[in-house]
Write a protein that holds these residues in place. Structure first.
Motif, PDB file in Angstrom:
ATOM      1  N   PHE A   1       9.925   8.260 -17.020  1.00 39.92           N
ATOM      2  CA  PHE A   1       9.014   7.347 -16.334  1.00 39.92           C
ATOM      3  C   PHE A   1       9.824   6.629 -15.273  1.00 39.92           C
ATOM      4  CE2 PHE A   1       6.984   3.357 -15.340  1.00 39.92           C
ATOM      5  CZ  PHE A   1       5.657   3.742 -15.178  1.00 39.92           C
ATOM      6  N   GLY A   2       9.325   6.636 -14.044  1.00 39.40           N
ATOM      7  CA  GLY A   2      10.056   5.955 -12.990  1.00 39.40           C
ATOM      8  C   GLY A   2       9.380   6.104 -11.649  1.00 39.40           C
ATOM      9  N   PRO A   3      10.045   5.678 -10.577  1.00 39.54           N
ATOM     10  CA  PRO A   3       9.462   5.775  -9.237  1.00 39.54           C
ATOM     11  C   PRO A   3       9.072   7.211  -8.901  1.00 39.54           C
ATOM     12  CG  PRO A   3      11.423   4.398  -9.200  1.00 39.54           C
ATOM     13  CD  PRO A   3      11.357   5.009 -10.563  1.00 39.54           C
ATOM     14  N   ARG A   4       7.972   7.350  -8.210  1.00 36.57           N
ATOM     15  CA  ARG A   4       7.412   8.651  -7.860  1.00 36.57           C
ATOM     16  C   ARG A   4       8.437   9.589  -7.241  1.00 36.57           C
ATOM     17  NH1 ARG A   4       5.906   9.074  -2.727  1.00 36.57           N
ATOM     18  NH2 ARG A   4       4.638  10.831  -2.017  1.00 36.57           N
ATOM     19  N   GLU A   5       9.232   9.078  -6.298  1.00 39.02           N
ATOM     20  CA  GLU A   5      10.197   9.927  -5.604  1.00 39.02           C
ATOM     21  C   GLU A   5      11.211  10.534  -6.568  1.00 39.02           C
ATOM     22  OE1 GLU A   5       9.426   6.865  -4.792  1.00 39.02           O
ATOM     23  OE2 GLU A   5       8.586   6.907  -2.753  1.00 39.02           O
ATOM     24  N   GLU A   6      11.611   9.768  -7.596  1.00 36.05           N
ATOM     25  CA  GLU A   6      12.578  10.276  -8.570  1.00 36.05           C
ATOM     26  C   GLU A   6      11.994  11.413  -9.400  1.00 36.05           C
ATOM     27  OE1 GLU A   6      14.307   7.293 -11.040  1.00 36.05           O
ATOM     28  OE2 GLU A   6      14.908   6.022  -9.346  1.00 36.05           O
ATOM     29  N   LEU A   7      10.750  11.245  -9.839  1.00 37.15           N
ATOM     30  CA  LEU A   7      10.116  12.286 -10.659  1.00 37.15           C
ATOM     31  C   LEU A   7       9.872  13.550  -9.853  1.00 37.15           C
ATOM     32  CD1 LEU A   7       9.050  12.113 -13.719  1.00 37.15           C
ATOM     33  CD2 LEU A   7       9.872   9.985 -12.688  1.00 37.15           C
TER      34      LEU A   7
ATOM     35  N   ALA B   1       5.872  14.318  -1.380  1.00 34.84           N
ATOM     36  CA  ALA B   1       4.791  14.455  -0.399  1.00 34.84           C
ATOM     37  C   ALA B   1       4.475  13.081   0.190  1.00 34.84           C
ATOM     38  CB  ALA B   1       3.555  15.030  -1.085  1.00 34.84           C
ATOM     39  N   PRO B   2       3.832  13.043   1.349  1.00 30.97           N
ATOM     40  CA  PRO B   2       3.451  11.746   1.919  1.00 30.97           C
ATOM     41  C   PRO B   2       2.512  10.985   0.985  1.00 30.97           C
ATOM     42  CG  PRO B   2       3.234  13.507   3.550  1.00 30.97           C
ATOM     43  CD  PRO B   2       3.482  14.166   2.237  1.00 30.97           C
ATOM     44  N   ARG B   3       2.697   9.677   0.909  1.00 34.82           N
ATOM     45  CA  ARG B   3       1.801   8.825   0.141  1.00 34.82           C
ATOM     46  C   ARG B   3       0.473   8.692   0.862  1.00 34.82           C
ATOM     47  NH1 ARG B   3       3.441   4.509  -3.351  1.00 34.82           N
ATOM     48  NH2 ARG B   3       1.262   4.037  -3.676  1.00 34.82           N
ATOM     49  N   LEU B   4      -0.597   8.595   0.085  1.00 36.61           N
ATOM     50  CA  LEU B   4      -1.864   8.157   0.652  1.00 36.61           C
ATOM     51  C   LEU B   4      -1.755   6.676   0.975  1.00 36.61           C
ATOM     52  CD1 LEU B   4      -4.729   9.705  -1.537  1.00 36.61           C
ATOM     53  CD2 LEU B   4      -4.300  10.098   0.883  1.00 36.61           C
ATOM     54  N   LEU B   5      -2.286   6.276   2.117  1.00 36.98           N
ATOM     55  CA  LEU B   5      -2.310   4.875   2.504  1.00 36.98           C
ATOM     56  C   LEU B   5      -3.749   4.387   2.560  1.00 36.98           C
ATOM     57  CD1 LEU B   5       0.324   4.885   5.385  1.00 36.98           C
ATOM     58  CD2 LEU B   5       0.662   4.241   2.991  1.00 36.98           C
ATOM     59  N   PRO B   6      -3.954   3.074   2.445  1.00 34.07           N
ATOM     60  CA  PRO B   6      -5.320   2.544   2.570  1.00 34.07           C
ATOM     61  C   PRO B   6      -5.983   3.011   3.866  1.00 34.07           C
ATOM     62  CG  PRO B   6      -3.845   0.842   1.779  1.00 34.07           C
ATOM     63  CD  PRO B   6      -2.980   2.013   2.146  1.00 34.07           C
ATOM     64  N   GLY B   7      -7.274   3.324   3.781  1.00 33.38           N
ATOM     65  CA  GLY B   7      -8.006   3.877   4.897  1.00 33.38           C
ATOM     66  C   GLY B   7      -8.311   2.858   5.984  1.00 33.38           C
ATOM     67  N   PRO B   8      -8.937   3.323   7.081  1.00 34.13           N
ATOM     68  CA  PRO B   8      -9.299   2.433   8.190  1.00 34.13           C
ATOM     69  C   PRO B   8     -10.191   1.288   7.714  1.00 34.13           C
ATOM     70  CG  PRO B   8      -9.613   4.736   8.795  1.00 34.13           C
ATOM     71  CD  PRO B   8      -9.334   4.723   7.322  1.00 34.13           C
ATOM     72  N   GLY B   9      -9.920   0.105   8.212  1.00 32.48           N
ATOM     73  CA  GLY B   9     -10.736  -1.051   7.852  1.00 32.48           C
ATOM     74  C   GLY B   9     -10.253  -1.798   6.626  1.00 32.48           C
TER      75      GLY B   9
ATOM     76  N   PRO C   1       1.190  -7.156   1.960  1.00 34.03           N
ATOM     77  CA  PRO C   1       2.606  -6.885   2.242  1.00 34.03           C
ATOM     78  C   PRO C   1       3.174  -5.668   1.526  1.00 34.03           C
ATOM     79  CG  PRO C   1       2.255  -9.233   1.995  1.00 34.03           C
ATOM     80  CD  PRO C   1       0.957  -8.578   1.664  1.00 34.03           C
ATOM     81  N   ARG C   2       2.799  -5.455   0.257  1.00 37.31           N
ATOM     82  CA  ARG C   2       3.344  -4.317  -0.483  1.00 37.31           C
ATOM     83  C   ARG C   2       2.983  -3.010   0.192  1.00 37.31           C
ATOM     84  NH1 ARG C   2       2.766  -0.632  -4.715  1.00 37.31           N
ATOM     85  NH2 ARG C   2       0.514  -0.770  -4.891  1.00 37.31           N
ATOM     86  N   TRP C   3       1.721  -2.896   0.627  1.00 42.36           N
ATOM     87  CA  TRP C   3       1.288  -1.655   1.267  1.00 42.36           C
ATOM     88  C   TRP C   3       1.846  -1.507   2.674  1.00 42.36           C
ATOM     89  CZ3 TRP C   3      -0.431   2.672  -0.674  1.00 42.36           C
ATOM     90  CH2 TRP C   3      -0.979   2.662  -1.972  1.00 42.36           C
ATOM     91  N   GLU C   4       2.091  -2.623   3.344  1.00 45.15           N
ATOM     92  CA  GLU C   4       2.753  -2.556   4.648  1.00 45.15           C
ATOM     93  C   GLU C   4       4.160  -1.979   4.499  1.00 45.15           C
ATOM     94  OE1 GLU C   4       1.864  -2.724   7.582  1.00 45.15           O
ATOM     95  OE2 GLU C   4      -0.010  -3.841   7.649  1.00 45.15           O
ATOM     96  N   ALA C   5       4.854  -2.405   3.439  1.00 49.19           N
ATOM     97  CA  ALA C   5       6.204  -1.894   3.192  1.00 49.19           C
ATOM     98  C   ALA C   5       6.158  -0.398   2.883  1.00 49.19           C
ATOM     99  CB  ALA C   5       6.845  -2.663   2.040  1.00 49.19           C
ATOM    100  N   ILE C   6       5.165   0.024   2.112  1.00 45.91           N
ATOM    101  CA  ILE C   6       5.015   1.452   1.796  1.00 45.91           C
ATOM    102  C   ILE C   6       4.750   2.241   3.071  1.00 45.91           C
ATOM    103  CG2 ILE C   6       3.505   3.143   0.660  1.00 45.91           C
ATOM    104  CD1 ILE C   6       3.141   1.064  -1.603  1.00 45.91           C
ATOM    105  N   ALA C   7       3.873   1.712   3.938  1.00 48.09           N
ATOM    106  CA  ALA C   7       3.551   2.399   5.195  1.00 48.09           C
ATOM    107  C   ALA C   7       4.789   2.562   6.071  1.00 48.09           C
ATOM    108  CB  ALA C   7       2.454   1.647   5.940  1.00 48.09           C
TER     109      ALA C   7
ATOM    110  N   LEU D   1      10.192   8.221   6.377  1.00 44.18           N
ATOM    111  CA  LEU D   1      10.444   9.459   5.646  1.00 44.18           C
ATOM    112  C   LEU D   1       9.771  10.661   6.294  1.00 44.18           C
ATOM    113  CD1 LEU D   1      10.060   8.260   1.941  1.00 44.18           C
ATOM    114  CD2 LEU D   1      12.164   9.006   3.065  1.00 44.18           C
ATOM    115  N   HIS D   2       8.543  10.476   6.775  1.00 42.42           N
ATOM    116  CA  HIS D   2       7.734  11.616   7.208  1.00 42.42           C
ATOM    117  C   HIS D   2       7.349  11.566   8.690  1.00 42.42           C
ATOM    118  CE1 HIS D   2       7.373  12.766   2.996  1.00 42.42           C
ATOM    119  NE2 HIS D   2       7.024  11.525   2.727  1.00 42.42           N
ATOM    120  N   GLY D   3       7.819  10.537   9.384  1.00 37.93           N
ATOM    121  CA  GLY D   3       7.561  10.479  10.816  1.00 37.93           C
ATOM    122  C   GLY D   3       6.168  10.035  11.158  1.00 37.93           C
ATOM    123  N   THR D   4       5.430   9.524  10.175  1.00 42.57           N
ATOM    124  CA  THR D   4       4.068   9.039  10.439  1.00 42.57           C
ATOM    125  C   THR D   4       3.707   8.006   9.423  1.00 42.57           C
ATOM    126  OG1 THR D   4       1.721   9.603  10.555  1.00 42.57           O
ATOM    127  CG2 THR D   4       3.058  10.929   9.076  1.00 42.57           C
TER     128      THR D   4
END
Length: 309
Positions: A222-228, A276-284, A289-295, A301-304
Motif C-alpha cells: 500500500f502506498g503512493p500510486r507511482e510506487e505501485l 499513466a497521467p492522472r485524471l484532473l478535475p474537469g472544466p468548471g 491547493p492539493r489538486w493544483e499541486a497534482i496538476a 511528468l507528462h508535459g501537460t
C-alpha cells in the motif's frame, strides 16, 4: 475536509477461514485511495470492517483518535456519520423515485425541514448530473444512473469519508470513464477521504493518490500510486498487467516452482507499468491547493496539465 484512517494489525476470519491478516495502512485525509485484489480476497469485507459493520478478530481502526473496534454501539453510530457508502448496485429502494431515495438518509437521521431537504437533495443530484430525473424509479434508469443516484445519496449527510464498493461493476468502459471523472471532480469539490474497491486497472492507474493490493490473505503493498505502478513485486506486476504468468492462478494458488519458472520467462518485462497521467478535475471545477499541486506535477511528468477526457 476528510479525516485520516489508521489501520493497524487488522485480522478477520469467518470460522476457520482467514480472510486477511495483519493488515496495516493509513488512508491519508482528503486523498483518493484504491484497493485492488483478485476476486475473493476480502476487499468488500475490508470496507465493511472499516465502517464498523463487521468486527475484526484483532487489530485497530483509529478515526479522529478513537479505535472504532472498541466502541459501544451508540458511539459507533456517531462515528458512522462520518461515512458515506456507495454499494455495488447503488442499493436503491425500487419502490421509491430517485428524489425520495436520495432524501431517505436526511429524513431518517436529521430533523431538517422538507424545504431544506429539497435544497440538499437537488444540490447533490446536480453534483452527480441527475437534475431532472427526480421522479424516475430505479428500474426505469440505466446502471450508470443508478450508481450516480447511489452516490448522491451517499453525499447528502456531507460525509468526510466515502467508501466505494466496486463502483465500476456492471458498467461499460465509457460509463466507467465518466464515473472516474465524477469521482475526481467530487474529491476536488468536497475534499473528503475516498477509498475505492475495484478490479478496474485503468481506474487504478488514473484516479487515486494511493493504491493497495490484497492477495493470499495479506496486504501485499500500500502506498503512493507511482510506487505501485512502478513496482517489481511479482503479484503487483501480474495484476496490473493482467497476465496469466505470476503468483495469481485461476482457482488454486500456484506452487512456488511454477511461479518461479513463469517469472523467469517474463523477467525482461521490467516494472508493472509506467505511471499513466492522472485524471484532473474537469472544466468548471475549482481546484483546491492539493489538486493544483497534482496538476503541476502532472505537467512536469507528462508535459501537460490537461488529462481530463
Amino acid at each position: 475536509m476528510g479525516v485520516e484512517i489508521c489501520v493497524e494489525g487488522l485480522t478477520k476470519s469467518f470460522g476457520h477461514q482467514v480472510i486477511w491478516q495483519d493488515v496495516s495502512l493509513t488512508l491519508p485525509a482528503g486523498e483518493v485511495s484504491v484497493m485492488l485484489g483478485p476476486s475473493g480476497t476480502g476487499k468488500s469485507v475490508f470496507l465493511k470492517t472499516l465502517v464498523g459493520l463487521l468486527k475484526p478478530d484483532r487489530g485497530s481502526i483509529t478515526i479522529q483518535g478513537r479505535d472504532i473496534t472498541r466502541l459501544r454501539e451508540r458511539d459507533l453510530y456517531e462515528v458512522r456519520k462520518l461515512f458515506g457508502v456507495l454499494f455495488q448496485d447503488g442499493a436503491l429502494f425500487g419502490s421509491m423515485n430517485l428524489y425520495d431515495n436520495i432524501a431517505f438518509p436526511l429524513r431518517e437521521h436529521t430533523r431538517k425541514s422538507e424545504s431544506e431537504i429539497r435544497r440538499i437533495v437537488l444540490e447533490k443530484m446536480d453534483m452527480v448530473g441527475l437534475l431532472g430525473a427526480e421522479g424516475k424509479l430505479p428500474g426505469e434508469i440505466s446502471g450508470g444512473m443508478r450508481k450516480r443516484a447511489g452516490l448522491a445519496r451517499a453525499l447528502v449527510l456531507d460525509p468526510e469519508i466515502i467508501l466505494f464498493d466496486e463502483p465500476d461493476s456492471g458498467l461499460d468502459p465509457v460509463r466507467v470513464a465518466y464515473l472516474n471523472q465524477l469521482i475526481v471532480d467530487l474529491n476536488a469539490q468536497i475534499d473528503a477521504t475516498f477509498l475505492i474497491v475495484t478490479h478496474d486497472i485503468a481506474s487504478a492507474r488514473q484516479v487515486p493518490d494511493n493504491i493497495g493490493l490484497l492477495f493470499r490473505r495479506e496486504l501485499v503493498m500500500f502506498g503512493p500510486r507511482e510506487e505501485l505502478l512502478a513496482s517489481d513485486e511479482p503479484v503487483v506486476r501480474q495484476f496490473l498487467n493482467g497476465r496469466m504468468q505470476g503468483p495469481i492462478g485461476m482457482a488454486e494458488e500456484k506452487d512456488a516452482a511454477q511461479v518461479e519458472q513463469e517469472l523467469a520467462q517474463i523477467d525482461e518485462d521490467g516494472p508493472a507499468t509506467a505511471p499513466a497521467p492522472r485524471l484532473l478535475p474537469g472544466p468548471g471545477i475549482t481546484r483546491p491547493p492539493r489538486w493544483e499541486a497534482i496538476a503541476r506535477r502532472e505537467a512536469e511528468l507528462h508535459g501537460t496539465g490537461v488529462t481530463s477526457p
